[in-house]
Design a protein around this motif. Structure first.
Motif, PDB file in Angstrom:
ATOM      1  N   PRO A 265      54.930 -40.462 -23.790  1.00 18.72           N
ATOM      2  CA  PRO A 265      55.701 -40.742 -24.633  1.00 18.72           C
ATOM      3  C   PRO A 265      55.947 -39.520 -25.728  1.00 18.72           C
ATOM      4  CG  PRO A 265      54.712 -42.074 -24.232  1.00 18.72           C
ATOM      5  CD  PRO A 265      53.794 -40.975 -23.495  1.00 18.72           C
ATOM      6  N   TYR A 266      57.410 -38.802 -25.799  1.00 15.17           N
ATOM      7  CA  TYR A 266      56.991 -37.257 -26.447  1.00 15.17           C
ATOM      8  C   TYR A 266      56.223 -37.462 -27.712  1.00 15.17           C
ATOM      9  CZ  TYR A 266      58.789 -32.852 -28.134  1.00 15.17           C
ATOM     10  OH  TYR A 266      58.270 -31.376 -28.676  1.00 15.17           O
ATOM     11  N   ILE A 267      56.265 -38.362 -28.377  1.00 13.78           N
ATOM     12  CA  ILE A 267      55.337 -38.764 -30.079  1.00 13.78           C
ATOM     13  C   ILE A 267      53.647 -38.289 -30.200  1.00 13.78           C
ATOM     14  CG2 ILE A 267      55.445 -41.036 -28.881  1.00 13.78           C
ATOM     15  CD1 ILE A 267      56.003 -39.332 -33.013  1.00 13.78           C
ATOM     16  N   LEU A 268      53.275 -38.456 -28.433  1.00 13.59           N
ATOM     17  CA  LEU A 268      52.299 -38.365 -28.619  1.00 13.59           C
ATOM     18  C   LEU A 268      51.698 -36.644 -28.863  1.00 13.59           C
ATOM     19  CD1 LEU A 268      50.841 -39.814 -25.246  1.00 13.59           C
ATOM     20  CD2 LEU A 268      50.644 -40.574 -27.773  1.00 13.59           C
ATOM     21  N   HIS A 269      52.645 -35.774 -28.018  1.00 11.04           N
ATOM     22  CA  HIS A 269      52.815 -34.027 -28.808  1.00 11.04           C
ATOM     23  C   HIS A 269      52.614 -34.548 -30.575  1.00 11.04           C
ATOM     24  CE1 HIS A 269      53.401 -30.128 -28.865  1.00 11.04           C
ATOM     25  NE2 HIS A 269      54.708 -30.037 -29.603  1.00 11.04           N
ATOM     26  N   PRO A 270      53.587 -34.342 -30.613  1.00  8.58           N
ATOM     27  CA  PRO A 270      53.462 -34.039 -32.617  1.00  8.58           C
ATOM     28  C   PRO A 270      51.768 -34.929 -33.061  1.00  8.58           C
ATOM     29  CG  PRO A 270      55.674 -35.436 -32.110  1.00  8.58           C
ATOM     30  CD  PRO A 270      54.698 -34.707 -30.685  1.00  8.58           C
TER      31      PRO A 270
ATOM     32  N   LEU B  86      56.443 -34.017 -37.862  1.00  9.86           N
ATOM     33  CA  LEU B  86      57.407 -34.224 -38.107  1.00  9.86           C
ATOM     34  C   LEU B  86      58.063 -32.700 -37.214  1.00  9.86           C
ATOM     35  CD1 LEU B  86      58.438 -35.377 -41.796  1.00  9.86           C
ATOM     36  CD2 LEU B  86      59.152 -36.713 -39.423  1.00  9.86           C
ATOM     37  N   HIS B  87      57.591 -31.985 -36.731  1.00 10.08           N
ATOM     38  CA  HIS B  87      57.973 -31.049 -36.473  1.00 10.08           C
ATOM     39  C   HIS B  87      58.941 -30.737 -35.154  1.00 10.08           C
ATOM     40  CE1 HIS B  87      55.109 -30.733 -33.033  1.00 10.08           C
ATOM     41  NE2 HIS B  87      55.849 -29.974 -32.693  1.00 10.08           N
ATOM     42  N   ASP B  88      58.882 -31.489 -34.392  1.00  7.19           N
ATOM     43  CA  ASP B  88      59.881 -31.551 -33.597  1.00  7.19           C
ATOM     44  C   ASP B  88      61.242 -32.574 -33.964  1.00  7.19           C
ATOM     45  OD1 ASP B  88      59.076 -29.057 -31.780  1.00  7.19           O
ATOM     46  OD2 ASP B  88      57.750 -30.551 -30.506  1.00  7.19           O
ATOM     47  N   VAL B  89      61.443 -32.966 -34.678  1.00  5.92           N
ATOM     48  CA  VAL B  89      62.361 -33.493 -35.194  1.00  5.92           C
ATOM     49  C   VAL B  89      63.678 -33.904 -35.569  1.00  5.92           C
ATOM     50  CG1 VAL B  89      62.503 -36.133 -36.967  1.00  5.92           C
ATOM     51  CG2 VAL B  89      60.588 -35.992 -35.964  1.00  5.92           C
TER      52      VAL B  89
ATOM     53  N   ALA C 217      48.774 -24.765 -34.188  1.00  7.38           N
ATOM     54  CA  ALA C 217      48.555 -25.470 -33.537  1.00  7.38           C
ATOM     55  C   ALA C 217      49.471 -26.452 -32.631  1.00  7.38           C
ATOM     56  CB  ALA C 217      48.343 -26.726 -34.670  1.00  7.38           C
ATOM     57  N   ASP C 218      50.777 -26.038 -32.719  1.00  9.60           N
ATOM     58  CA  ASP C 218      51.721 -26.553 -31.402  1.00  9.60           C
ATOM     59  C   ASP C 218      51.826 -25.529 -30.509  1.00  9.60           C
ATOM     60  OD1 ASP C 218      54.201 -27.020 -30.445  1.00  9.60           O
ATOM     61  OD2 ASP C 218      55.608 -25.955 -31.535  1.00  9.60           O
ATOM     62  N   ARG C 219      51.433 -24.813 -30.442  1.00 10.74           N
ATOM     63  CA  ARG C 219      51.172 -23.821 -29.235  1.00 10.74           C
ATOM     64  C   ARG C 219      49.751 -24.000 -28.915  1.00 10.74           C
ATOM     65  NH1 ARG C 219      53.317 -19.471 -26.542  1.00 10.74           N
ATOM     66  NH2 ARG C 219      55.439 -19.752 -27.531  1.00 10.74           N
TER      67      ARG C 219
ATOM     68  N   HIS D 286      48.693 -27.105 -28.129  1.00 10.06           N
ATOM     69  CA  HIS D 286      48.618 -28.204 -27.196  1.00 10.06           C
ATOM     70  C   HIS D 286      49.381 -28.001 -26.894  1.00 10.06           C
ATOM     71  CE1 HIS D 286      50.420 -32.637 -26.748  1.00 10.06           C
ATOM     72  NE2 HIS D 286      48.804 -31.968 -26.667  1.00 10.06           N
ATOM     73  N   ASN D 287      50.412 -27.276 -26.431  1.00 15.92           N
ATOM     74  CA  ASN D 287      51.429 -26.893 -25.570  1.00 15.92           C
ATOM     75  C   ASN D 287      50.716 -26.567 -24.443  1.00 15.92           C
ATOM     76  OD1 ASN D 287      54.155 -28.270 -26.581  1.00 15.92           O
ATOM     77  ND2 ASN D 287      54.806 -25.850 -27.787  1.00 15.92           N
ATOM     78  N   MET D 288      49.636 -24.670 -24.941  1.00 16.16           N
ATOM     79  CA  MET D 288      48.806 -23.842 -23.924  1.00 16.16           C
ATOM     80  C   MET D 288      47.892 -25.319 -23.463  1.00 16.16           C
ATOM     81  SD  MET D 288      49.457 -21.323 -23.812  1.00 16.16           S
ATOM     82  CE  MET D 288      48.318 -20.296 -23.177  1.00 16.16           C
TER      83      MET D 288
HETATM   84 MN    MN Z   1      56.299 -28.764 -31.208  1.00 13.95          MN
END
Ligand code: MN
Length: 741
Positions: A60-65, A88-91, A153-155, A157-159
């Motif tokens: 589920p996408y929500i795990l990312h934020p 809320l960063h990707d909302v 932080a976003d980057r 987690h993506n990495m």
């Molecule tokens: Mn993101």
């Protein structure tokens, strides 16, 4: 897509709830009821908005934020406002929720941060959307640094979760991370995150090396732990007697830094001794930090022999990213070198978390506010409205330097510049007007070339002249983003003026030759394969094209130009003959601008101007070497970031040849007697004000009243030079003026 069963959905709900609660547990700052309410509301809004979305991995996408919020809380130490924004960063970008919705629910501040984190509208006509996005994020950096911290932080987690992406996307994201995120993390003092970025980049690029080192670290772990324990033991005994709370840690260095050592020292893993560092962290009030750290230092060096050159005192003079620590390397048991870092609890927190921890301790440390200073230099870059995004990123990157030099103004004020900065950088650092008109620089009362590299403690005096102005070659003499962008924008202005001059000159010539301007000008533009009239004016202004050419190539009748068609001997048009350049090609090469690649004339390469971005003289450019020859791109080419990020080894430095127009540089050797009236002043007034020439560099050496000077002048022709030499010879005190180059 496969339908997801009820049961699976139930399980996912539990996973999401558990992740959220775990995240809440990591928030260290104190929260009031309103904070708690806001976080809960943000969580609920994000869960609902992202409900239909899944990540590439299927989860589920929500795990990312939620994970991003957790990194903000746990690893960067941010508070409730940032947690809400992270959730809320990707909302706004990916769901129907709008910025207005967020503002209504959470207020102006959160909406502002989320806006900063939302990528640019795709309809925006940007040449390089990636760079534009980053510029936008950095723009908010100077208003609210949390935007960049959340982006980090976003980057991260993506990495960490890149595995599910296709390979080419992994490589692209890794390049971006290496190119800008890692240096930025370093500059912001996010040491732990920077290190992890570098490790993750290596893991993607070169998994074999990465896993090889990781495995060896694992295999040698036990032996290392034993050694560290043996090393620490006597130190601990002594420290215990000091009656100061402390901890001692022994940690292996990052895989990335080990890989670098293997590469640069060309040794095997087994031969690297400093695979780890020992850190002593003392917990004392701010006033006692310094004496206690030095006491610990003396304890360590009483037990183990220190290597004097390896002592680094960043407590007295912290690094520009706020890092404070005492480093030394000592000879441990079995003759092995061991690095020991000594610092206080506060310094340790700043070292690990940088910027975020810095605010917590604001005012506690005696150090000047390094971040404020850095932010103001970033603000300077944003002041330059003309620079496009890629130029901006390049300039920004030069502001991410690790180290700096401290120099002084004549009044004794300290200025901090990046290591490698030149005398000319200093001039621009003082003020852009001082930079523009910098005609000579004195360091410790001696004249130095403008490209002189500053050293610690230099006292720098800038001599200005109102007739002086930046030239292309200045770009080679500066390293700071501010100086680069100021010089570039001044040159663009210069080009525009040259273009106007070219138009006027061409109009006059046409009038003399009785050629109708309006009727023929577009014909010429087309004939020379140029993009616009402006390009033609410019080519004329810098004499890439002259009226002599026009006379040779065309006949004029009734105010109209007609091309003279060359009589080509019959045999040469034979289809079997090797085909020479067609007329069109010859024409093109005639007007091909001169380019320098890596300091050498580009003529030896088969170079072409890239058609994707059509560089024109004055643009910031680079060369891309491929099997089919060399292409010149604008740095702001939509393909630039990608080419640079993915084919770094094929990119070469390219510049327009410095000979804008027919100007050339002549060097004069001037000797004479200095009667204490200031020979520099006299000479520069004569050259700049009276003769109106540009001084490229000025170097004077004198002893016992006699002096010898070398002056480089920019002149258009030898007549101008002769006049200058004559005029200078007439000056009082001058004995000889000789051209030496
Ligand atoms: Mn993101």
């Amino acid at each position: 897509m496969n339908a997801i069963s009820e049961q699976q959905l139930e399980e996912e709900k539990l996973t999401i709830q558990a992740a959220y609660e775990q995240m809440l547990g990591k928030i260290k700052s104190s929260m009031d009821d309103e904070d708690k309410r806001n976080i809960k509301a943000a969580y609920e809004m994000a869960v609902e908005a992202h409900a239909p979305q899944r990540r590439k991995s299927g989860e589920p996408y929500i795990l990312h934020p939620i994970a991003v919020a957790q990194i903000c809380a746990e690893e960067i130490g941010l508070g409730p406002t940032a947690i809400v924004s992270a959730l809320l960063h990707d909302v706004v970008e990916d769901t129907p929720v709008t910025l207005e919705d967020i503002q209504k629910e959470f207020g102006e501040k959160i909406a502002h941060i989320v806006d900063g984190l939302t990528k640019l509208d795709h309809s925006v006509n940007a040449e390089s959307p990636q760079a534009e996005n980053f510029k936008k994020v950095l723009g908010t950096l100077i208003e609210d640094v949390r935007v960049v911290l959340i982006k980090m932080a976003d980057r991260l987690h993506n990495m960490r979760t890149l595995g599910a992406m296709p390979r080419h996307k992994q490589l692209k994201i890794a390049s971006e991370t290496e190119y800008i995120y890692a240096p930025l993390a370093h500059r912001l003092g996010l040491y732990a995150i920077k290190t992890e970025y570098q490790d993750l980049v290596l893991k993607i690029r070169d998994p074999e090396t990465y896993h090889g080192i990781a495995r060896k670290l694992q295999e040698t772990k036990r032996a290392r732990t034993t050694y560290i324990e043996k090393f620490i033991e006597p130190i601990q005994k002594e420290l215990d007697e000091m009656d100061v709370p402390y901890k001692v840690l022994g940690r292996p260095k990052s895989i990335f830094s080990i890989m670098n050592k293997l590469k640069t020292k060309k040794v095997a893993f087994e031969e690297i001794y400093d695979l780890f560092a020992v850190r002593i962290v003392v917990d004392v009030p701010p006033k006692k930090e310094k004496p206690v750290c030095w006491l610990a230092y003396s304890t360590v060096t009483d037990i183990y022999q220190p290597i004097p050159e390896r002592l680094k005192d960043w407590i007295t003079t912290p690094k520009s990213n706020g890092y404070e620590s005492l480093h030394t390397t000592v000879v441990g048991p079995n003759g092995r070198y061991v690095e020991v870092q000594i610092r206080s609890q506060r310094m340790d927190e700043i070292a690990e978390r940088g910027f975020a921890a810095h605010w917590k301790y604001k005012g506690v440390s005696a150090q000047p506010n390094v971040y404020d200073r850095w932010l103001s230099s970033i603000r300077d870059l944003f002041d330059n409205k003309e620079s496009d995004a890629v130029e901006f990123i390049n300039d920004f990157k030069t502001n991410l330097f690790n180290e700096e030099v401290y120099v002084y103004t004549p009044k004794g004020d300290m200025r901090m510049l990046p290591k490698g900065a030149t005398a000319l950088d200093f001039a621009f650092d003082i003020h852009s007007e001082v930079g523009y008109h910098c005609s000579a620089v004195k360091v410790n009362n001696k004249l130095v070339p403008m490209g002189y590299k500053l050293k610690h403690g230099d006292q720098v005096t800038v001599i200005t002249n109102k007739n002086q102005k930046p030239t292309e070659s200045w770009l080679k003499m500066v390293v700071t983003g501010k100086a680069r962008s100021k010089i570039r924008s001044s040159m663009k202005e210069e080009l525009r003026k040259k273009g106007i001059f070219g138009k006027e000159a061409l109009e006059r010539k046409f009038k003399n030759l009785k050629i109708d301007f309006e009727e023929n000008i577009d014909f010429l533009v087309k004939y020379y394969d140029l993009k616009s009239r402006v390009d033609l004016y410019f080519a004329y202004a810098i004499e890439q094209l002259s009226t002599t050419d026009i006379n040779k190539l065309f006949t004029i009748s009734n105010g109209k130009l007609t091309e003279i068609v060359e009589e080509v001997p019959e045999s040469e048009t034979d289809a079997t003959a090797p085909s020479g350049p067609t007329r069109k090609e010859r024409r093109k090469s005639k007007i091909k601008p001169k380019i320098v690649i890596n300091g050498q004339s580009a003529d030896q390469f088969k170079y072409e101007l890239a058609t994707c971005c059509n560089p024109v003289q004055g643009d910031y450019i680079f060369a891309y070497m491929s099997n089919n020859g060399c292409k010149i791109h604008r740095s702001s080419c939509p393909n630039a970031t990608q080419l640079m990020a993915n084919y770094g080894y094929r990119i070469m430095k390219a510049e327009w040849s410095a000979s804008m127009g027919n100007d050339f540089v002549a060097e004069l050797l001037i000797t004479g007697v200095d009667k204490g009236v200031g020979v520099i002043q006299t000479l520069s007034v004569e050259i700049s004000n009276k003769l109106g020439l540009n001084i490229r560099s000025f170097y004077i050496d004198g002893h016992e009243g006699y002096f010898e000077g070398r002056v480089k002048l920019v002149v258009s022709n030898t007549d101008q030079l002769t006049v200058a030499i004559k005029a200078l010879k007439k000056l009082e005190g001058i004995q000889s003026v000789t051209r030496i180059a």
